[in-house]
Motif scaffolding. Sequence first.
Motif, mmCIF file in Angstrom:
data_model
loop_
_atom_site.group_PDB
_atom_site.id
_atom_site.type_symbol
_atom_site.label_atom_id
_atom_site.label_comp_id
_atom_site.label_asym_id
_atom_site.label_seq_id
_atom_site.Cartn_x
_atom_site.Cartn_y
_atom_site.Cartn_z
ATOM 1 N N ALA A 122 0.829 -1.203 0.000
ATOM 2 C CA ALA A 122 0.000 0.000 0.000
ATOM 3 C C ALA A 122 0.865 1.255 0.000
ATOM 4 C CB ALA A 122 -0.928 -0.004 1.208
ATOM 5 N N ALA A 123 1.937 1.246 0.772
ATOM 6 C CA ALA A 123 2.835 2.401 0.807
ATOM 7 C C ALA A 123 3.557 2.577 -0.527
ATOM 8 C CB ALA A 123 3.848 2.237 1.941
ATOM 9 N N ALA A 124 3.901 1.469 -1.162
ATOM 10 C CA ALA A 124 4.657 1.530 -2.412
ATOM 11 C C ALA A 124 3.836 2.081 -3.570
ATOM 12 C CB ALA A 124 5.185 0.147 -2.770
ATOM 13 N N VAL A 125 2.531 1.815 -3.601
ATOM 14 C CA VAL A 125 1.705 2.222 -4.741
ATOM 15 C C VAL A 125 1.019 3.571 -4.532
ATOM 16 C CG1 VAL A 125 1.306 -0.195 -5.334
ATOM 17 C CG2 VAL A 125 -0.396 1.034 -3.975
ATOM 18 N N ALA A 126 1.199 4.165 -3.366
ATOM 19 C CA ALA A 126 0.544 5.438 -3.079
ATOM 20 C C ALA A 126 0.942 6.504 -4.100
ATOM 21 C CB ALA A 126 0.907 5.908 -1.672
ATOM 22 N N GLY A 127 -0.062 7.161 -4.687
ATOM 23 C CA GLY A 127 0.188 8.236 -5.631
ATOM 24 C C GLY A 127 0.522 7.797 -7.042
ATOM 25 N N ALA A 128 0.473 6.495 -7.312
ATOM 26 C CA ALA A 128 0.862 5.987 -8.635
ATOM 27 C C ALA A 128 -0.239 6.177 -9.669
ATOM 28 C CB ALA A 128 1.218 4.507 -8.538
ATOM 29 N N ASP A 129 0.174 6.405 -10.906
ATOM 30 C CA ASP A 129 -0.761 6.415 -12.030
ATOM 31 C C ASP A 129 -0.964 5.006 -12.569
ATOM 32 O OD1 ASP A 129 -1.173 9.380 -12.546
ATOM 33 O OD2 ASP A 129 1.015 9.261 -12.598
ATOM 34 N N ALA A 130 0.067 4.175 -12.465
ATOM 35 C CA ALA A 130 -0.005 2.795 -12.951
ATOM 36 C C ALA A 130 0.879 1.919 -12.083
ATOM 37 C CB ALA A 130 0.433 2.708 -14.407
ATOM 38 N N VAL A 131 0.492 0.646 -11.973
ATOM 39 C CA VAL A 131 1.254 -0.339 -11.207
ATOM 40 C C VAL A 131 1.457 -1.568 -12.078
ATOM 41 C CG1 VAL A 131 1.224 -1.899 -9.216
ATOM 42 C CG2 VAL A 131 0.447 0.467 -8.964
ATOM 43 N N ILE A 132 2.663 -2.101 -12.054
ATOM 44 C CA ILE A 132 2.979 -3.332 -12.783
ATOM 45 C C ILE A 132 3.521 -4.342 -11.782
ATOM 46 C CG2 ILE A 132 4.324 -4.373 -14.643
ATOM 47 C CD1 ILE A 132 4.573 -1.532 -15.841
ATOM 48 N N ASN A 133 2.850 -5.474 -11.664
ATOM 49 C CA ASN A 133 3.293 -6.511 -10.735
ATOM 50 C C ASN A 133 4.058 -7.584 -11.504
ATOM 51 O OD1 ASN A 133 3.725 -8.203 -8.589
ATOM 52 N ND2 ASN A 133 1.656 -9.049 -8.593
ATOM 53 N N LEU A 134 5.368 -7.634 -11.266
ATOM 54 C CA LEU A 134 6.248 -8.580 -11.949
ATOM 55 C C LEU A 134 6.641 -9.757 -11.066
ATOM 56 C CD1 LEU A 134 8.375 -5.662 -13.266
ATOM 57 C CD2 LEU A 134 7.489 -7.375 -14.840
#
Length: 306
Positions: A66-78
């Motif tokens: 949750a802290a890592a994706v805060a404020g993101a426009d896009a997320v890619i889970n690798l």
Amino acid sequence: MKDKLVVLIGGGGFVGRYVAQELLAAGARVRIAQRRPRDAWFLKPLGDLGQTQFVAADVTRPDTVAAAVAGADAVINLVGVLKGDFDAVNAGGARNVAEAAKAAGVGTLIHFSALGAEADSASAYGRTKAAGEAAVRQAFPDAILLRPSFIFGREDQFTNRFAAMVGMGPVVPVLRADVRFQPVYVVDVARAVAAALADPEAHAGKTYALAGADTLTMAGLFRWLAGATGHNPTFAELPDPIGALIAALPGTPITRDQWRMLQADNVAGDLPGLAALGVVPTPLATAAPAWLVRYRRHGRFGKLAA
């Protein structure tokens, strides 16, 4: 994608470094999130000052995601594992990322799955990858799912591993000689990601099979690698009972679950593929010789037989 913030979960890995290069070149701001951020610091020179960020995150710990994706426009889970706690990472981790992205109001989620992700797969890897897909769809229905075949590239554990085996001796054992797969170039995978992010509305909610230009058998791959590196071993195609025994022994190069994965072909079916993302697949013979040169019989400067 210029100035958009894209979070790469597991971005310091083999595939992640190529995805990061594509996104940085397109002007995106990239946040690399993984358990040990220092392992990804080699990516710093690829971006301009302040273009690349690094944070600690573990997909099995929802608070860190949750802290890592805060404020993101896009997320890619690798993130994914081929051994270890499949359920916690491939299924539970996928759920944690999707739920965190949805809660943070992220516009686009791209989830990396795999060809062979099926609920009834013989392998725990295939079953948990399928469970991960289902969890992502439930939490983030518009997520873009990417199912790559075996991925090859300069730093891979695919062509490098088998090319080293080809040069080890006069006789090389081959397991599951007739199983088929469509290896895909890591640069093409990265370009597919960039294409999906460039037009997320067109790809929202879709699943793509990322398969390469060549359909090979395991025996065919070994023969090609031998020719590309100037070796001429005898290939011993082992029967399945012996292969299963080898996989059951501790300390061997293949696990029981990987053996189960090899019981089925790893090829694209009816799903749209690279072409639907505007990417032309690169043949193995076009890219791989650039790094396979190190496995030549007489070293890097050795010549191939005429």
